[in-house]
Enzyme design. Structure first.
Site, PDB file in Angstrom:
ATOM      1  N   HIS A  91     -19.631 -14.530 -47.277  1.00  0.00           N
ATOM      2  CA  HIS A  91     -18.813 -13.627 -48.082  1.00  0.00           C
ATOM      3  C   HIS A  91     -18.220 -14.385 -49.255  1.00  0.00           C
ATOM      4  O   HIS A  91     -17.633 -15.460 -49.082  1.00  0.00           O
ATOM      5  CB  HIS A  91     -17.688 -13.020 -47.242  1.00  0.00           C
ATOM      6  CG  HIS A  91     -16.842 -12.042 -48.012  1.00  0.00           C
ATOM      7  ND1 HIS A  91     -17.293 -10.787 -48.361  1.00  0.00           N
ATOM      8  CD2 HIS A  91     -15.591 -12.150 -48.542  1.00  0.00           C
ATOM      9  CE1 HIS A  91     -16.353 -10.157 -49.051  1.00  0.00           C
ATOM     10  NE2 HIS A  91     -15.319 -10.970 -49.177  1.00  0.00           N
ATOM     11  N   SER A  92     -18.364 -13.839 -50.465  1.00  0.00           N
ATOM     12  CA  SER A  92     -17.783 -14.406 -51.673  1.00  0.00           C
ATOM     13  C   SER A  92     -18.290 -15.842 -51.881  1.00  0.00           C
ATOM     14  O   SER A  92     -19.496 -16.043 -52.073  1.00  0.00           O
ATOM     15  CB  SER A  92     -16.247 -14.327 -51.585  1.00  0.00           C
ATOM     16  OG  SER A  92     -15.659 -14.485 -52.845  1.00  0.00           O
ATOM     17  N   MET A  93     -17.439 -16.845 -51.830  1.00  0.00           N
ATOM     18  CA  MET A  93     -17.906 -18.226 -51.950  1.00  0.00           C
ATOM     19  C   MET A  93     -18.998 -18.530 -50.932  1.00  0.00           C
ATOM     20  O   MET A  93     -19.961 -19.248 -51.220  1.00  0.00           O
ATOM     21  CB  MET A  93     -16.746 -19.205 -51.765  1.00  0.00           C
ATOM     22  CG  MET A  93     -17.159 -20.675 -51.833  1.00  0.00           C
ATOM     23  SD  MET A  93     -15.802 -21.831 -51.493  1.00  0.00           S
ATOM     24  CE  MET A  93     -15.699 -21.706 -49.688  1.00  0.00           C
ATOM     25  N   ALA A  95     -21.310 -16.630 -49.878  1.00  0.00           N
ATOM     26  CA  ALA A  95     -22.606 -16.124 -50.326  1.00  0.00           C
ATOM     27  C   ALA A  95     -23.302 -17.147 -51.220  1.00  0.00           C
ATOM     28  O   ALA A  95     -24.517 -17.361 -51.111  1.00  0.00           O
ATOM     29  CB  ALA A  95     -22.424 -14.806 -51.062  1.00  0.00           C
ATOM     30  N   SER A 119     -22.377 -11.175 -49.318  1.00  0.00           N
ATOM     31  CA  SER A 119     -21.316 -10.173 -49.266  1.00  0.00           C
ATOM     32  C   SER A 119     -20.251 -10.480 -50.315  1.00  0.00           C
ATOM     33  O   SER A 119     -19.841 -11.638 -50.474  1.00  0.00           O
ATOM     34  CB  SER A 119     -20.705 -10.184 -47.859  1.00  0.00           C
ATOM     35  OG  SER A 119     -19.551  -9.391 -47.775  1.00  0.00           O
TER      36      SER A 119
END
Length: 250
Positions: A91-93, A95, A119
């Site tokens: 998720h975020s970083m 990803a 994500s």
């Protein structure tokens, strides 16, 4: 380099699964963000979470400030997991970490994951909206964290705890914000893209670009919520992931 035991946490030690799922952290996040996930996922999936320096049991270790360092260490740590089919979720970083891990694993001749789930993150070769957070003064950074809504209010209101937590968060933000995509061959594994419908910095257009980074299929799913829709739409998100995992290496 630390051992894989330092970098990975087995969230399902009672399972011997046919498939490994490795969950990668968002900025400031740790393995605890995924502790509740296994109950909603197939029972034949072993769930792991990455634990980076500067948090949880590694709180006293200096955090890493460059994504390349995180990727290099995690690729070594994930080797035992890749002896059976595996999936990466970030998720975020996380990803960005997952994407670069797959690129590095391919370069090293390792086995590709069954799928990469990204994500809350637009395609990394496209310009990222928003201003950098890692250089903000203390008060402005705290205000930005309040707006994001993922940091517990009790932590934001406790100056002593905040002073302990912020260096790690700044390092994570720096790692994500100084990352620059390098052109290369598309991946071959499927990519599944998850986003929140009110996340102003991760729009459908930014997510569409992930399809350019793989020769495999690329699906996009949208949920009600902002940047941390994985919490506010948790059941729906885990339903999607459970369905994907059930079809992997079947």
């Amino acid at each position: 380099m630390n051992s894989s035991k330092d970098w990975l946490v087995n969230l399902t030690p009672q399972r011997t699964g046919r498939l490994n799922l490795l969950c990668l952290p968002f900025a400031g996040g740790g393995s605890s963000a995924y502790h509740s996930w296994p109950a909603a996922l197939p029972p034949d999936v072993t769930v792991w979470a990455a634990r980076l320096p500067g948090r949880e049991s590694r709180l006293l270790e200096p955090p890493l400030a460059y994504l390349e360092e995180m990727v290099r260490e995690l690729v070594q740590a994930v080797k035992p997991l890749a002896t059976i089919p595996y999936v990466l979720f970030g998720h975020s970083m996380g990803a960005l970490i997952g994407y670069e891990m797959v690129r590095r694993i391919r370069y090293m001749g390792g086995p590709m994951p069954e799928s990469l789930i990204v994500s809350g993150c637009g395609a990394p070769h496209l310009p990222a909206p928003g201003k950098p957070l890692h250089t903000l003064p203390h008060n402005e950074l705290v205000a930005a964290l309040r707006d994001y809504g993922a940091t517990p209010q009790a932590l934001l209101d406790n100056r002593e705890l905040l002073d302990l937590f912020l260096p790690t968060l700044r390092a994570d933000f720096k790692a994500a914000e100084t990352y620059r995509h390098r052109p290369g061959m598309p991946l071959s594994c499927p990519i599944t893209v998850l986003r929140g419908d009110s996340d102003v910095e991760v729009t459908a257009e930014h997510c569409d670009g992930w399809a350019e980074l793989t020769s495999g299929p690329c699906d996009q799913h949208c949920y009600v919520g902002g940047h941390f829709f994985i919490d506010t739409a948790r059941d729906q998100v885990l339903g999607t992931i459970a369905g994907l995992l059930a079809g992997c290496a079947a």
